[in-house]
Write an enzyme that holds these catalytic residues in place. Structure first.
Site, PDB file in Angstrom:
ATOM      1  N   GLU A  33       6.929 -19.820 -10.611  1.00  0.00           N
ATOM      2  CA  GLU A  33       5.558 -19.551 -11.009  1.00  0.00           C
ATOM      3  C   GLU A  33       5.003 -18.210 -10.501  1.00  0.00           C
ATOM      4  OE1 GLU A  33       3.004 -22.877 -10.121  1.00  0.00           O
ATOM      5  OE2 GLU A  33       4.290 -24.324 -11.125  1.00  0.00           O
ATOM      6  N   GLU A  40       9.090 -28.790 -13.626  1.00  0.00           N
ATOM      7  CA  GLU A  40       8.041 -29.545 -12.939  1.00  0.00           C
ATOM      8  C   GLU A  40       7.182 -30.222 -14.001  1.00  0.00           C
ATOM      9  OE1 GLU A  40       5.503 -27.534 -10.113  1.00  0.00           O
ATOM     10  OE2 GLU A  40       7.212 -26.448  -9.261  1.00  0.00           O
ATOM     11  N   HIS A  83       9.481 -19.844  -3.604  1.00  0.00           N
ATOM     12  CA  HIS A  83       8.375 -20.741  -3.987  1.00  0.00           C
ATOM     13  C   HIS A  83       7.234 -20.457  -3.003  1.00  0.00           C
ATOM     14  CE1 HIS A  83       7.460 -24.766  -6.139  1.00  0.00           C
ATOM     15  NE2 HIS A  83       6.336 -24.397  -5.543  1.00  0.00           N
ATOM     16  N   ASN A 103       7.124 -25.291 -15.972  1.00  0.00           N
ATOM     17  CA  ASN A 103       6.300 -26.212 -15.188  1.00  0.00           C
ATOM     18  C   ASN A 103       5.044 -26.490 -15.998  1.00  0.00           C
ATOM     19  OD1 ASN A 103       8.232 -25.790 -13.269  1.00  0.00           O
ATOM     20  ND2 ASN A 103       6.903 -24.749 -11.803  1.00  0.00           N
ATOM     21  N   TYR A 136       1.733 -29.061 -16.696  1.00  0.00           N
ATOM     22  CA  TYR A 136       0.851 -30.135 -16.229  1.00  0.00           C
ATOM     23  C   TYR A 136      -0.234 -30.454 -17.252  1.00  0.00           C
ATOM     24  CZ  TYR A 136       3.207 -29.670 -11.801  1.00  0.00           C
ATOM     25  OH  TYR A 136       4.183 -29.661 -10.841  1.00  0.00           O
ATOM     26  N   ARG A 183      15.882 -30.131  -7.243  1.00  0.00           N
ATOM     27  CA  ARG A 183      15.429 -28.735  -7.189  1.00  0.00           C
ATOM     28  C   ARG A 183      14.625 -28.542  -5.907  1.00  0.00           C
ATOM     29  NH1 ARG A 183      10.269 -26.410  -9.506  1.00  0.00           N
ATOM     30  NH2 ARG A 183      10.599 -24.164  -9.366  1.00  0.00           N
TER      31      ARG A 183
HETATM   32  O1  IFM Z   1       2.559 -28.362  -5.962  1.00  0.00           O
HETATM   33  C1  IFM Z   1       2.625 -27.434  -6.987  1.00  0.00           C
HETATM   34  C2  IFM Z   1       3.952 -26.711  -6.968  1.00  0.00           C
HETATM   35  O2  IFM Z   1       4.187 -26.109  -5.744  1.00  0.00           O
HETATM   36  C3  IFM Z   1       3.979 -25.643  -8.035  1.00  0.00           C
HETATM   37  N1  IFM Z   1       3.590 -26.167  -9.314  1.00  0.00           N
HETATM   38  C4  IFM Z   1       2.420 -26.991  -9.391  1.00  0.00           C
HETATM   39  C5  IFM Z   1       2.472 -28.074  -8.334  1.00  0.00           C
HETATM   40  C6  IFM Z   1       1.205 -28.941  -8.434  1.00  0.00           C
HETATM   41  O3  IFM Z   1       0.080 -28.163  -8.212  1.00  0.00           O
END
Ligand code: IFM
Length: 474
Positions: A174, A375, A129, A309, A311, A85
């Site tokens: 995002e 992500e 992006h 995405n 985290y 990606r």
């Molecule tokens: O690096 C970023 C990415 O560009 C978008 N999502 C989160 C990642 C980590 O912060």
């Protein structure tokens, strides 16, 4: 089922045809900011502004991927990636954000796609992006409607050029971050600080998504995806015990933040309506006049997948009287709380079970689309020692989250694939180069690439379509 209820060791096997890959983004890796006719983006301007990015770092050289893409694709092949990606830098294609395409810019992505296909890797192309052409920002950026239409024109150019070889298209990455960090708290480019601008930007990003999705579909795109940064919203007590019932005030805070983070984008895109919480936030921050009749029908263009995405969870509780956070218009009376969990080098709490909760909920709330983890990954302070990078923290993070992804599938989530963020260490926006998310270490002085231990482990996961964990793993 969440991983908190699973056995201490075992084996997970993913469904047949599960997509395994890694992700990057143009400004974070390409460099060559002034080559090939590329115009300036808002991130060139922002990172050149003193005090905006840690250590004064910029994406001018980054990982020099623009020149080294062949070697980088060779690394992907070595890892056995099925999918890659990447995003297209809009200002390489239209240096001022409108008008004819720049053939040198198109040529770069042409070559990259050919190289990927030659290596047996499926390209997943993201159109936006965050590197908006600076000229468009000068004309109002995402706070004006015209930018949405310019975005659809650019999408058409890209499909005309790559559509014969690319089937997987993502409109936006995002949009919450682009709108609320870019225009709300100003931590990201273009660095504006206005709740009204941020809410307008969010709407025009969505409008751009809808217009571009319709354009791509009309041109024959097979698969269209919208990628959101999403997270389960939890109270502090729920981080380690999902069954703790929140107080009524905390439950309201949780519901409101979920609406501002996730439903703000997915409800319009998938159901053609805004949540009440978002309309009320807009009402209190300059009004809703930018949402015109007919917009939501456009935004509600048919799409195939939602990219997630993830985290860390978003942890909140009620805090009567607290003003809204600058990145969260509508968050009055809510505290963003710390989580009782270990953290990555970003300070982000590591809570793998959050991924299974999130995927199960999204699949339930939006049953008509498939999901892909587009992500997931972690920054740690990696060092190269004798040609190796022993990034045990990242390996454990990925293993935990893959178990959580598998648990979500078992619980019914329609999860089609998983992409690690990121293939390479890269420019981590306002954090510059200090934060390393890569499977592959990059020495920025020499541009040498070193596969980290996590990359070697991920290679075996891909080849086995799963893995065994626990004390006696083979
Ligand atoms: O690096 C970023 C990415 O560009 C978008 N999502 C989160 C990642 C980590 O912060």
């Amino acid at each position: 089922m969440t991983i908190t209820t699973m056995e201490a060791r075992g084996t997970v096997v993913f469904p047949e045809n599960f997509v395994w890959g890694a992700a990057t983004a143009s400004y974070q890796i390409e460099g060559a900011a002034k080559e090939g006719g590329r115009g300036p983006s808002i991130w060139d301007t922002f990172s050149a502004t003193p005090g905006k990015v840690r250590d004064g770092d910029t994406g001018e050289v980054a990982c020099d991927h623009y020149h080294r893409y062949r070697d980088d694709v060779a690394l992907m092949r070595e890892l056995g990636l099925g999918a890659y990606r990447f995003s297209v830098a809009w200002p390489r294609i239209q240096p001022t954000g409108s008008g004819p395409a720049n053939s040198a810019g198109l040529g770069f992505y042409d070559r990259l796609v050919d190289e990927l296909l030659e290596a047996g890797i499926t390209p997943y192309v993201t159109l936006y992006h965050w590197d908006l052409p600076q000229t468009l920002e000068d004309l109002g950026g995402w706070t004006v409607r015209d930018t949405s239409h310019r975005f659809a024109d650019y999408a058409a150019i890209m499909h005309d050029r790559l559509g014969d070889r690319v089937s997987h298209w993502t409109t936006l990455n995002e949009p919450w971050v682009a709108a609320f960090l870019g225009y709300g708290n100003g931590v990201h480019a273009p660095g504006r600080t206005s709740a009204h601008d941020a809410l307008r930007a969010a709407h025009h990003l969505l409008l751009g998504h809808g217009l571009a999705a319709r354009t791509l579909r009309a041109k024959g795109a097979e698969e269209i995806m919208l990628v959101v940064n999403s997270a389960p919203v939890l109270t502090p007590a729920q981080v380690n015990d999902p069954d703790v019932a929140p107080s009524a005030a905390d439950a309201e805070a949780v519901q409101r933040i979920h609406a501002l983070l996730t439903r703000q984008f997915l409800d319009p895109a998938l159901a053609g309506r805004y949540p009440e919480e978002v309309l009320s936030a807009a009402g209190r921050n300059g009004g809703t006049a930018h949402i015109r009749d007919g917009d939501l029908e456009i935004v509600n263009a048919p799409i195939d997948l939602v990219g997630v995405n993830y985290y860390n969870p978003c942890v909140v509780d009620a805090a009567p009287g607290l003003p809204a956070d600058a990145a969260w218009p509508g968050s009055e009376g809510v505290r963003f709380a710390p989580a009782d969990a270990p953290v990555t080098a970003m300070g982000w709490p590591i809570v793998p079970s959050g991924l299974s909760r999130l995927l199960v909920r999204l699949s339930r709330d939006y049953p008509r689309v498939g999901l892909m983890v587009t992500e997931n990954g972690a920054a740690f302070d990696d060092v190269v020692e004798h040609g190796r990078v022993h990034d045990d923290g990242r390996l454990a993070y990925l293993e935990g989250h893959l178990r959580a992804a598998h648990a979500a599938i078992t619980a019914g989530a329609d999860l089609r694939g998983y992409l690690v963020w990121s293939l390479l260490d890269n420019f981590e926006w306002a954090e510059g180069y200090r934060r390393r998310f890569g499977l592959v270490h990059v020495d920025y002085a020499t541009q040498a690439r070193t596969l980290k231990d996590s990359a070697l482990w991920y290679r075996s996961v891909i080849s086995d379509n799963g893995f065994t964990w626990g004390p006696n793993k083979p």
